[in-house]
Design an enzyme around this catalytic site. Structure first.
Site, PDB file in Angstrom:
ATOM      1  N   ASP A   1     -10.815  -8.792 -12.174  1.00 35.82           N
ATOM      2  CA  ASP A   1      -9.516  -9.054 -11.536  1.00 35.82           C
ATOM      3  C   ASP A   1      -9.658  -9.661 -10.135  1.00 35.82           C
ATOM      4  O   ASP A   1      -9.365  -9.014  -9.127  1.00 35.82           O
ATOM      5  CB  ASP A   1      -8.692  -7.758 -11.479  1.00 35.82           C
ATOM      6  CG  ASP A   1      -7.307  -7.988 -10.847  1.00 35.82           C
ATOM      7  OD1 ASP A   1      -6.893  -9.154 -10.726  1.00 35.82           O
ATOM      8  OD2 ASP A   1      -6.657  -6.992 -10.482  1.00 35.82           O
TER       9      ASP A   1
ATOM     10  N   ASP B   1      -0.272 -11.249 -17.083  1.00 38.34           N
ATOM     11  CA  ASP B   1      -0.998 -11.887 -15.990  1.00 38.34           C
ATOM     12  C   ASP B   1      -2.166 -12.666 -16.591  1.00 38.34           C
ATOM     13  O   ASP B   1      -3.029 -12.092 -17.255  1.00 38.34           O
ATOM     14  CB  ASP B   1      -1.520 -10.821 -15.019  1.00 38.34           C
ATOM     15  CG  ASP B   1      -2.164 -11.418 -13.780  1.00 38.34           C
ATOM     16  OD1 ASP B   1      -3.125 -12.194 -13.928  1.00 38.34           O
ATOM     17  OD2 ASP B   1      -1.715 -11.091 -12.660  1.00 38.34           O
TER      18      ASP B   1
ATOM     19  N   HIS C   1       1.770  -2.015 -12.090  1.00 40.63           N
ATOM     20  CA  HIS C   1       0.484  -1.749 -12.733  1.00 40.63           C
ATOM     21  C   HIS C   1       0.562  -0.351 -13.340  1.00 40.63           C
ATOM     22  O   HIS C   1       0.838   0.614 -12.615  1.00 40.63           O
ATOM     23  CB  HIS C   1      -0.645  -1.800 -11.712  1.00 40.63           C
ATOM     24  CG  HIS C   1      -0.865  -3.159 -11.121  1.00 40.63           C
ATOM     25  ND1 HIS C   1      -1.861  -3.409 -10.203  1.00 40.63           N
ATOM     26  CD2 HIS C   1      -0.227  -4.345 -11.314  1.00 40.63           C
ATOM     27  CE1 HIS C   1      -1.832  -4.687  -9.858  1.00 40.63           C
ATOM     28  NE2 HIS C   1      -0.841  -5.271 -10.512  1.00 40.63           N
TER      29      HIS C   1
ATOM     30  N   GLU D   1       0.435 -15.801  -8.057  1.00 38.75           N
ATOM     31  CA  GLU D   1      -0.167 -14.782  -7.193  1.00 38.75           C
ATOM     32  C   GLU D   1      -1.541 -15.270  -6.727  1.00 38.75           C
ATOM     33  O   GLU D   1      -2.481 -14.495  -6.599  1.00 38.75           O
ATOM     34  CB  GLU D   1      -0.325 -13.459  -7.938  1.00 38.75           C
ATOM     35  CG  GLU D   1       0.970 -12.810  -8.346  1.00 38.75           C
ATOM     36  CD  GLU D   1       0.733 -11.493  -9.042  1.00 38.75           C
ATOM     37  OE1 GLU D   1       1.460 -10.533  -8.753  1.00 38.75           O
ATOM     38  OE2 GLU D   1      -0.192 -11.411  -9.889  1.00 38.75           O
TER      39      GLU D   1
ATOM     40  N   GLU E   1       2.554  -4.327 -16.619  1.00 34.95           N
ATOM     41  CA  GLU E   1       1.707  -5.502 -16.419  1.00 34.95           C
ATOM     42  C   GLU E   1       0.406  -5.380 -17.208  1.00 34.95           C
ATOM     43  O   GLU E   1      -0.213  -4.310 -17.236  1.00 34.95           O
ATOM     44  CB  GLU E   1       1.396  -5.679 -14.932  1.00 34.95           C
ATOM     45  CG  GLU E   1       0.590  -6.943 -14.640  1.00 34.95           C
ATOM     46  CD  GLU E   1       0.495  -7.261 -13.167  1.00 34.95           C
ATOM     47  OE1 GLU E   1      -0.419  -8.025 -12.792  1.00 34.95           O
ATOM     48  OE2 GLU E   1       1.319  -6.740 -12.379  1.00 34.95           O
TER      49      GLU E   1
ATOM     50  N   HIS F   1       7.834  -6.263  -7.448  1.00 31.98           N
ATOM     51  CA  HIS F   1       6.533  -5.659  -7.746  1.00 31.98           C
ATOM     52  C   HIS F   1       6.423  -4.320  -7.033  1.00 31.98           C
ATOM     53  O   HIS F   1       6.696  -4.208  -5.841  1.00 31.98           O
ATOM     54  CB  HIS F   1       5.409  -6.588  -7.275  1.00 31.98           C
ATOM     55  CG  HIS F   1       4.093  -6.359  -7.958  1.00 31.98           C
ATOM     56  ND1 HIS F   1       3.429  -5.144  -7.951  1.00 31.98           N
ATOM     57  CD2 HIS F   1       3.303  -7.203  -8.680  1.00 31.98           C
ATOM     58  CE1 HIS F   1       2.305  -5.251  -8.624  1.00 31.98           C
ATOM     59  NE2 HIS F   1       2.195  -6.493  -9.087  1.00 31.98           N
TER      60      HIS F   1
ATOM     61  N   HIS G   1      -8.265 -13.146  -8.443  1.00 33.26           N
ATOM     62  CA  HIS G   1      -7.463 -14.335  -8.664  1.00 33.26           C
ATOM     63  C   HIS G   1      -8.055 -15.552  -7.954  1.00 33.26           C
ATOM     64  O   HIS G   1      -8.672 -15.430  -6.893  1.00 33.26           O
ATOM     65  CB  HIS G   1      -6.042 -14.121  -8.154  1.00 33.26           C
ATOM     66  CG  HIS G   1      -5.311 -13.032  -8.864  1.00 33.26           C
ATOM     67  ND1 HIS G   1      -3.953 -12.815  -8.722  1.00 33.26           N
ATOM     68  CD2 HIS G   1      -5.728 -12.078  -9.740  1.00 33.26           C
ATOM     69  CE1 HIS G   1      -3.583 -11.787  -9.460  1.00 33.26           C
ATOM     70  NE2 HIS G   1      -4.649 -11.324 -10.088  1.00 33.26           N
TER      71      HIS G   1
ATOM     72  N   HIS H   1      -5.578 -11.492 -15.449  1.00 36.85           N
ATOM     73  CA  HIS H   1      -5.897 -10.170 -15.975  1.00 36.85           C
ATOM     74  C   HIS H   1      -6.292 -10.216 -17.448  1.00 36.85           C
ATOM     75  O   HIS H   1      -7.289  -9.601 -17.842  1.00 36.85           O
ATOM     76  CB  HIS H   1      -4.717  -9.224 -15.797  1.00 36.85           C
ATOM     77  CG  HIS H   1      -4.425  -8.893 -14.372  1.00 36.85           C
ATOM     78  ND1 HIS H   1      -3.367  -8.096 -13.997  1.00 36.85           N
ATOM     79  CD2 HIS H   1      -5.036  -9.256 -13.217  1.00 36.85           C
ATOM     80  CE1 HIS H   1      -3.351  -7.977 -12.682  1.00 36.85           C
ATOM     81  NE2 HIS H   1      -4.354  -8.686 -12.188  1.00 36.85           N
TER      82      HIS H   1
ATOM     83  N   HIS I   1       2.594 -13.793 -14.752  1.00 38.84           N
ATOM     84  CA  HIS I   1       1.893 -14.005 -13.486  1.00 38.84           C
ATOM     85  C   HIS I   1       0.869 -15.099 -13.756  1.00 38.84           C
ATOM     86  O   HIS I   1      -0.080 -14.892 -14.513  1.00 38.84           O
ATOM     87  CB  HIS I   1       1.190 -12.727 -13.027  1.00 38.84           C
ATOM     88  CG  HIS I   1       2.115 -11.726 -12.412  1.00 38.84           C
ATOM     89  ND1 HIS I   1       1.714 -10.435 -12.110  1.00 38.84           N
ATOM     90  CD2 HIS I   1       3.410 -11.821 -12.014  1.00 38.84           C
ATOM     91  CE1 HIS I   1       2.732  -9.783 -11.576  1.00 38.84           C
ATOM     92  NE2 HIS I   1       3.769 -10.607 -11.509  1.00 38.84           N
TER      93      HIS I   1
ATOM     94  N   TYR J   1       0.814  -1.196  -4.915  1.00 39.34           N
ATOM     95  CA  TYR J   1      -0.444  -0.977  -5.635  1.00 39.34           C
ATOM     96  C   TYR J   1      -0.813   0.507  -5.686  1.00 39.34           C
ATOM     97  O   TYR J   1      -1.549   0.943  -6.575  1.00 39.34           O
ATOM     98  CB  TYR J   1      -1.578  -1.746  -4.963  1.00 39.34           C
ATOM     99  CG  TYR J   1      -1.439  -3.248  -5.046  1.00 39.34           C
ATOM    100  CD1 TYR J   1      -1.148  -3.878  -6.258  1.00 39.34           C
ATOM    101  CD2 TYR J   1      -1.621  -4.035  -3.916  1.00 39.34           C
ATOM    102  CE1 TYR J   1      -1.029  -5.261  -6.335  1.00 39.34           C
ATOM    103  CE2 TYR J   1      -1.506  -5.423  -3.991  1.00 39.34           C
ATOM    104  CZ  TYR J   1      -1.213  -6.025  -5.192  1.00 39.34           C
ATOM    105  OH  TYR J   1      -1.103  -7.393  -5.267  1.00 39.34           O
TER     106      TYR J   1
ATOM    107  N   ARG K   1       0.816  -1.213   0.000  1.00 44.38           N
ATOM    108  CA  ARG K   1       0.000   0.000   0.000  1.00 44.38           C
ATOM    109  C   ARG K   1       0.855   1.269   0.000  1.00 44.38           C
ATOM    110  O   ARG K   1       0.338   2.374   0.164  1.00 44.38           O
ATOM    111  CB  ARG K   1      -0.933   0.003   1.216  1.00 44.38           C
ATOM    112  CG  ARG K   1      -1.910  -1.166   1.220  1.00 44.38           C
ATOM    113  CD  ARG K   1      -2.795  -1.153  -0.018  1.00 44.38           C
ATOM    114  NE  ARG K   1      -3.547  -2.393  -0.180  1.00 44.38           N
ATOM    115  CZ  ARG K   1      -4.269  -2.691  -1.243  1.00 44.38           C
ATOM    116  NH1 ARG K   1      -4.319  -1.860  -2.258  1.00 44.38           N
ATOM    117  NH2 ARG K   1      -4.921  -3.845  -1.311  1.00 44.38           N
TER     118      ARG K   1
END
Length: 277
Positions: A224, A176, A107, A256, A142, A67, A226, A179, A211, A70, A37
């Protein structure tokens, strides 16, 4: 050999992640460069890094797939969020040089109503501001599910970003599976066609990592969410075709899926068994 790993917690350091990956029978892994975050990153311990690099070499690790948080939105409609994203990206790319030659995935961002063209322009501009000629890290855009105002839900959008970035040789794509499926690319019934479209629009040589995720949603849902391998709408059979495809099989695959340590171990073992050596 199948090159596969999962997301690990960076809180305990690089060597601890490497040892956990080895326990999982993985030869790569992903980690967040800082809290997912956002916020300040933990200081890098050079002794820990040196120990990890030796460990990774000894155990034949392939490229890692770091990564970004987010919260890093390079095309936000708020200047303070864009500034925050700039600082994180710039700092992360410098920090990545502690473990040279790896991948940094992010992202692309959400344009928040400003329009896809504006979002693409802002992302590319920021990449041009922070990427540097001596960096050894390859930055990966991504593929996204296309929910809300996300940029990257279509291959054409990623291509448009690439076209505007000056250091193109340091830029790639992470695909991904959840995605692209949620984004409307039918990798279950037409994997070959999806990859041909990717090659035509972006160039398959830019595809650097996968991914590997199942999806809780049907194709084109743009949501989205998973799922564990074999427990979603994509399914084990289709994901087995992904890992064995001649254009993909040498890439690093990162799980993921919603799992704990033992769950990841089971999925890695399952996929290794499905891989045709």
């Amino acid at each position: 050999m199948l090159h596969i790993g999962c997301h690990l917690s960076a809180a305990k350091g690089y060597l601890a992640m490497g040892k956990e990956a080895e326990e999982l029978k993985a030869d790569t892994f992903a980690f967040f460069t800082r809290n997912p975050r956002g916020g300040k990153a933990k200081d890098i311990d050079q002794n820990d890094v040196s120990s990890f690099l030796a460990f990774a070499n000894e155990h034949n690790f392939v490229k890692l797939v770091a990564h970004a948080p987010y919260t890093m939105n390079l095309c936000s409609d708020k200047e303070n969020i864009r500034s925050f994203a700039h600082d994180m990206l710039s700092d992360d790319l410098r920090r990545m040089e502690a473990t040279p030659g790896n991948y940094y995935n992010f992202h692309p961002g959400s344009h928040v109503g400003q329009g896809i063209e504006s979002g693409i322009e802002m992302i590319a501009t920021e990449l041009n501001n922070v990427m540097f000629t001596s960096q050894s890290t390859t930055v990966l855009l991504e593929t996204m599910a296309g929910k809300g105002s996300e940029v990257g839900g279509k291959f054409e959008e990623l291509r448009a970003i690439i076209d505007k970035v000056e250091l193109k040789d340091k830029l790639g794509v992470c695909l991904d599976t959840c995605h692209v499926w949620d984004g409307g690319y039918d990798i279950v019934n037409d994997l070959e066609g999806v990859l041909e479209e990717f090659d035509r629009i972006i160039g398959i040589e830019r595809l650097k990592a996968i991914h590997l995720n199942d999806s809780l949603n049907p194709c084109g849902a743009h949501k989205d969410r998973h799922a564990k391998i074999g427990e979603g709408h994509i399914g084990l059979e289709a994901l087995t075709r992904v890992i064995n495809h001649p254009k993909l099989r040498e890439l690093p695959f990162i799980l993921e899926t919603p799992n704990d340590h033992d769950g990841y171990a089971r999925e890695i073992a399952l996929l290794r068994d499905k891989f045709k050596s």
